[in-house]
Motif scaffolding. Structure first.
Motif, PDB file in Angstrom:
ATOM      1  N   SER A   4      38.168  36.147  26.533  1.00  0.00           N
ATOM      2  CA  SER A   4      39.090  36.337  25.420  1.00  0.00           C
ATOM      3  C   SER A   4      38.559  37.410  24.486  1.00  0.00           C
ATOM      4  CB  SER A   4      39.232  35.023  24.655  1.00  0.00           C
ATOM      5  OG  SER A   4      37.963  34.631  24.184  1.00  0.00           O
ATOM      6  N   ASN A   5      39.386  37.840  23.539  1.00  0.00           N
ATOM      7  CA  ASN A   5      38.962  38.826  22.563  1.00  0.00           C
ATOM      8  C   ASN A   5      37.868  38.279  21.671  1.00  0.00           C
ATOM      9  OD1 ASN A   5      40.319  41.289  22.785  1.00  0.00           O
ATOM     10  ND2 ASN A   5      42.208  40.249  22.213  1.00  0.00           N
ATOM     11  N   LYS A   8      36.473  38.743  14.877  1.00  0.00           N
ATOM     12  CA  LYS A   8      35.551  39.160  13.821  1.00  0.00           C
ATOM     13  C   LYS A   8      35.817  38.396  12.520  1.00  0.00           C
ATOM     14  CE  LYS A   8      35.252  43.978  15.247  1.00  0.00           C
ATOM     15  NZ  LYS A   8      36.647  44.264  15.609  1.00  0.00           N
ATOM     16  N   GLY A  31      24.655  26.724  20.071  1.00  0.00           N
ATOM     17  CA  GLY A  31      23.806  27.125  21.204  1.00  0.00           C
ATOM     18  C   GLY A  31      23.895  28.602  21.492  1.00  0.00           C
ATOM     19  N   LEU A  33      21.864  30.989  20.143  1.00  0.00           N
ATOM     20  CA  LEU A  33      20.630  31.738  19.910  1.00  0.00           C
ATOM     21  C   LEU A  33      19.984  32.102  21.242  1.00  0.00           C
ATOM     22  CD1 LEU A  33      19.083  29.592  17.062  1.00  0.00           C
ATOM     23  CD2 LEU A  33      19.829  31.963  16.867  1.00  0.00           C
ATOM     24  N   PRO A  34      19.285  33.231  21.272  1.00  0.00           N
ATOM     25  CA  PRO A  34      18.531  33.548  22.487  1.00  0.00           C
ATOM     26  C   PRO A  34      17.508  32.448  22.752  1.00  0.00           C
ATOM     27  CG  PRO A  34      18.574  35.425  20.984  1.00  0.00           C
ATOM     28  CD  PRO A  34      19.149  34.274  20.239  1.00  0.00           C
ATOM     29  N   ALA A  60      16.111  39.425  10.203  1.00  0.00           N
ATOM     30  CA  ALA A  60      15.592  40.298  11.245  1.00  0.00           C
ATOM     31  C   ALA A  60      14.789  41.440  10.645  1.00  0.00           C
ATOM     32  CB  ALA A  60      16.742  40.840  12.072  1.00  0.00           C
ATOM     33  N   MET A  73      25.257  44.153   5.335  1.00  0.00           N
ATOM     34  CA  MET A  73      25.933  43.245   6.234  1.00  0.00           C
ATOM     35  C   MET A  73      25.244  43.300   7.587  1.00  0.00           C
ATOM     36  SD  MET A  73      28.215  45.273   8.237  1.00  0.00           S
ATOM     37  CE  MET A  73      27.758  46.962   8.457  1.00  0.00           C
ATOM     38  N   ALA A  74      25.084  42.160   8.177  1.00  0.00           N
ATOM     39  CA  ALA A  74      24.488  42.096   9.503  1.00  0.00           C
ATOM     40  C   ALA A  74      25.466  41.392  10.427  1.00  0.00           C
ATOM     41  CB  ALA A  74      23.182  41.332   9.441  1.00  0.00           C
ATOM     42  N   ARG A  75      25.430  41.762  11.678  1.00  0.00           N
ATOM     43  CA  ARG A  75      26.347  41.150  12.626  1.00  0.00           C
ATOM     44  C   ARG A  75      25.616  40.148  13.497  1.00  0.00           C
ATOM     45  NH1 ARG A  75      28.968  46.874  13.262  1.00  0.00           N
ATOM     46  NH2 ARG A  75      26.969  47.246  12.260  1.00  0.00           N
ATOM     47  N   PHE A  77      26.325  37.326  16.817  1.00  0.00           N
ATOM     48  CA  PHE A  77      27.281  36.971  17.852  1.00  0.00           C
ATOM     49  C   PHE A  77      27.134  35.484  18.149  1.00  0.00           C
ATOM     50  CE2 PHE A  77      26.421  41.413  18.138  1.00  0.00           C
ATOM     51  CZ  PHE A  77      27.600  42.004  18.598  1.00  0.00           C
ATOM     52  N   ILE A  86      32.150  37.596  16.393  1.00  0.00           N
ATOM     53  CA  ILE A  86      31.173  38.403  15.664  1.00  0.00           C
ATOM     54  C   ILE A  86      31.258  37.908  14.231  1.00  0.00           C
ATOM     55  CG2 ILE A  86      30.541  40.683  14.807  1.00  0.00           C
ATOM     56  CD1 ILE A  86      31.735  41.911  17.273  1.00  0.00           C
TER      57      ILE A  86
END
Lengths: 599, 298
Positions: A4-5, A8, A31, A33-34, A60, A73-75, A77, A86
């Motif tokens: 899906s799209n 944001k 769930g 997070l890396p 970060a 601003m930080a993105r 996912f 996002i």
């Protein structure tokens, strides 16, 4: 196979109201997070003997940790069962308002965070106001830190009622209010046990309930011309008008008009690379098309369909703006105004009022607009531009103001204001839409006559040399084989102006008729050598509007003239006519109106 | 070409094309960095899309001389085939003096700085020689054009690592290529920083909103030719991220096709493992990339 799209969302709110913690929670509890990230941050906290916070997951950047506040601003996912997200983290500190705006402008929906204990603060209001100006309709208000007020329903209700009243003034209706505790994980991705009195959705299900931004496919077609390409490599002879569709739809064969130049043509064919050929474009598409007739149009023009409602064309408009520049926005100073791909010089004509966005929306009278203020004002551009009103088409009503290399303000246009030339702009657009033309196009004429039609208008004080110069230009061009005609204001006065001979010699109606007569001659392919007494600035714009889509060159004839921006050339009337004439002829060659046959 | 395959890529594609066209219109001396990796190759492909098959922007490759040989072969093949204005730059002094990590002279981060950051800065500014592909001979000649590039298009993605998520689509760098993260200009409504003071330059990031998965989905959808190092050649290993061979290791993977890579990233073994885990220089310093990026590393 298709996913899906990605949706944001932006998260905004007053500093320290807990945005970073909410994001950390959303990442961890979905769930997203890396592998090992959560454990690593926890271990790091343990080593440094400080309590773990979900907000650390976002830190970060080194200098961000040092300051303890989000500066940019930080993105991030993350995923729900429904779709990918996002999440744009916008800073809450007033110093970083431009970063908040950058983050929010990219989002389709917003979470606005308010601290339950501190209640509605200055930036809760300011951010609410900005979201509304940026055009974000889907807003969920999150009341965080409910654990600090014992999960009290009445505290929640009180903030809801206070903030709802504020939003109502802005015509914003929030999608929902959600009581949460990001620290304790209440109401983030599952219903809260601590607040069983709350029957609404948690954050994640609220986000999943937002709908993808509706593209304005049903509105009139609008596309700012981004560029015109002609790449000659490998014998490619396509001339492609490129841009991205803002609203509406356009199909092969349909007629378009470019505004403000008013030039018209039909879509011959849409072009693409490594994609199936297509007949129609819709909003969002970066496209390009060939035209059925070669017309000369410029970047920044608004491409519209002639069978639909046309945009406004004006050089004066009323707008709501927000200002982010270090220096205030002041009258009598030139700024660059960018709307779509159009870039023009503009000025602040008047501040109607400054709105106290951080407090009660009260209105203050001021002469200029300071950093972080929101205001209603009137802006004037040097040349007419095409735009829509915010209530009609949002995308083409938005502009930014550039001060000293940087975007310093943003605004939405609310009203197109009358100027002395407004009526004439409208007249000329209607003329272009209704004028009947034969198969002999301007381009065919241009090729046959080997010249570009133009009005070269010599202006001077009564009794100056402008008339003689115009006649001399006619003779000179005629002798080198061009199609040219001299026309003085007097000639019009004693012909088509007979019925208005009682009006003042310099009245707008005389000028209008002069311009329309010249227009007809240019439409027939001629170069017109005109002369008139120096018009006012408004009349210069009036002439420009009426002559366009053809070109006009204003030439001022005076004793030792100083340069004036509206005039293409300044000629000294004490210099020999022959010398002045050479300058004009050279300029016409430079502008490719003529190609010198003797060369 | 199967457009229905990944409809969510349309929006990313349209946005990137718009940004590339804006950069092309607004900057007189514009270049695009091509690392030969998957991201900048997608960027190059989007450029062909934006300009209807043409690439009117010169491509710049920083050749550390330690790139895996297939990368250079691939670069030269497609530079000729797609008629690219192909330029490479190099820190020839450091290589001559053997001042590199593989020579044992310096550590990894210092080597990155010398062979990538310094080479990039001096190639962009025109103070070191640029080597330009001669399409008649297939060899590289010293380029007579030494004008500094004022706009540089780069294939950075926000999801790569922390510092990249703070970039703008158009991020200004000052005279020393410094990046002032705390004070970047605002971006809204597709309006970007296209006015800038003399001596400064702008990094343009059309792929900012793309994820690693999107990149592979797009390569699949568009059938973009990609360097073979990304695929398992039968030894159960492939590169996930390309760099210099002394500092980049392949990952364990059976993926032999683009489709298998997409699957591996979406739901398979790599769905939760960072992309650059095979890059050794990232591990040497907690904020290594941040430091390098301030100095101009991509």
């Amino acid at each position: 196979m298709a996913t899906s799209n990605t949706f944001k969302i932006v998260i905004v709110g007053h500093v320290d109201h807990g945005k970073s913690t909410i994001i950390g929670r959303l990442l961890a509890d979905t769930g997203s997070l890396p592998e090992g990230k959560l454990e690593a941050v926890k271990a790091n906290c343990e080593r440094n003997s400080k309590p773990f916070e979900y907000a650390f997951l976002l830190d970060a950047l080194k200098d961000e940790q040092a300051q303890g506040i989000t500066i940019d601003m930080a993105r991030c996912f993350f995923k729900s069962d429904k779709r990918d997200y996002i999440l744009i983290d916008a800073p809450g500190h007033i110093e970083f308002l431009k970063n908040m705006v950058t983050g929010a402008a990219r989002a389709e929906a917003a979470l606005l965070v308010i601290d339950a204990k501190e209640g509605v603060q200055e930036n809760s209001r300011r951010h609410g106001y900005l979201l509304s100006m940026l055009g974000i309709k889907q807003v969920a208000v999150v009341i965080n830190k409910m654990d600090l007020v014992d999960y009290s329903e009445s505290v929640f209700n009180q903030i809801v009622s206070e903030y709802s009243a504020f939003l109502k003034e802005l015509d914003v209706e929030p999608t929902s209010f959600i009581p949460i505790s990001a620290f304790m994980g209440e109401n983030i991705v599952k219903p809260s046990n601590a607040m069983s009195w709350f029957k609404g959705q948690n954050i994640l299900s609220t986000l999943d309930g937002f709908t993808a931004e509706e593209k304005a496919a049903e509105q009139p077609f609008r596309m700012f011309l981004q560029d015109v390409y002609k790449f000659t490599a490998d014998g490619d002879d396509r001339r492609i008008s490129a841009g991205r569709v803002e609203s509406g739809q356009l199909s092969n064969g349909q007629e378009v008009i470019f505004l403000p130049s008013k030039k018209k043509t039909n879509v011959l064919r849409f072009e693409g690379f490594n994609e199936d050929s297509y007949e129609t474009v819709k909003p969002g598409k970066s496209t390009g098309f060939q035209m059925s007739e070669q017309i000369y149009v410029k970047r920044g023009e608004l491409v519209c369909r002639t069978d639909q409602v046309l945009p406004q064309v004006s050089r004066r408009f009323r707008a709501n703006i927000f200002w982010m520049g270090r220096e205030p926005f002041v009258p009598n100073k030139d700024y660059i105004i960018k709307i779509g791909t159009e870039k023009v010089t503009g000025r602040l004509a008047r501040v109607n009022l400054v709105i106290n966005a951080g407090e009660d929306l009260s209105k203050v009278e001021k002469a200029q607009i300071e950093r972080h203020e929101v205001a209603e004002c009137i802006i004037e551009t040097r040349k007419p531009i095409a735009f829509d009103l915010n209530t009609d088409i949002e995308a083409t009503s938005r502009f930014v103001i550039v001060d000293d290399y940087d975007i310093s303000g943003g605004g939405i246009i609310r009203e197109s204001m009358e100027t002395d030339s407004s009526a004439y702009v409208e007249e000329s657009i209607q003329r272009e839409l209704r004028f009947e033309r034969s198969q002999i196009s301007n381009l065919i004429r241009r090729e046959r006559y080997r010249q570009k039609p133009a009005l070269v208008l010599f202006c001077g004080a009564k009794g100056a040399d402008h008339k003689n110069l115009a006649k001399a230009l006619e003779e000179s061009l005629f002798n080198s084989g061009h199609l040219v005609y001299f026309i003085g204001m007097g000639n019009v006065k004693y012909s088509v102006d007979r019925d208005i001979s009682m009006l003042d010699d310099q009245s707008n109606e005389h000028i209008r008729r002069f311009s329309e007569v010249a227009y007809l001659m240019m439409d027939a392919g001629l170069i017109v050598a005109g002369s008139m007494q120096t018009p006012t600035d408004d009349q210069i714009r009036l002439i420009e509007s009426l002559i366009s889509p053809h070109e006009v060159l204003f030439v001022r004839v005076d004793q030792k003239p100083n340069s004036v921006p509206q005039y293409e050339m300044m000629l000294d009337s004490e210099v020999e006519i022959k010398t002045n004439l050479v300058r004009v002829r050279n300029r016409l060659n430079e502008l490719k109106i003529t190609t010198d046959i003797n060369e | 070409m199967n457009k229905e395959l990944y409809p969510h890529l349309d929006e990313l594609e349209n946005q990137s094309m718009y940004i590339i066209r804006e950069a092309y219109n607004q900057f007189k001396n514009l270049a695009m960095l091509w690392s030969i990796g998957k991201d900048s190759t997608v960027l190059l492909w989007l450029t062909r899309k934006a300009f209807f098959g043409h690439v009117p922007i010169p491509l710049v490759h920083i050749d550390t001389s330690y790139k895996i040989p297939e990368m250079i072969e691939y670069r030269n093949k497609f530079a000729l085939e797609w008629k690219l204005t192909m330029i490479y730059g190099q820190n020839q002094q450091a290589l001559k003096d053997k001042q590199t990590f593989p020579d044992g002279a310096i550590d990894r981060i210092a080597c990155c700085k010398a062979l990538k950051t310094d080479a990039l800065r001096n190639t962009l500014s025109g103070s070191w020689d640029r080597f330009r592909l001669n399409h008649d001979t297939g060899t590289y000649d010293v380029d007579s054009n030494r004008e500094p590039f004022t706009g540089v298009i780069v294939g950075a993605r926000a999801d790569e690592e922390g510092s990249r998520s703070k970039e703008r689509y158009f991020s200004p760098r000052d005279k020393n290529s410094d990046w002032n993260i705390g004070d970047q200009p605002p971006e809204l409504w597709n309006q970007y920083k296209t006015e800038f003071a003399p001596g400064t330059h702008v990094r343009v990031h059309p792929l900012l909103d793309w994820t690693e998965l999107n990149i592979w989905e797009y390569i699949h959808r568009e059938q973009i030719p990609i360097v073979s190092l990304y695929f398992n050649q039968g030894d159960g290993k492939r590169y996930r991220s390309l760099g210099c061979y002394p500092c980049t290791s392949p990952v364990e993977s059976d993926a032999t096709s683009v489709e298998e890579i997409v699957e591996e990233l979406r739901s398979g073994k790599f769905s939760n493992i960072a992309e650059r885990s095979g890059r050794e220089q990232d591990k040497e310093d907690g904020g290594g990339l941040e430091t390098l990026r301030r100095e101009g590393y991509m």
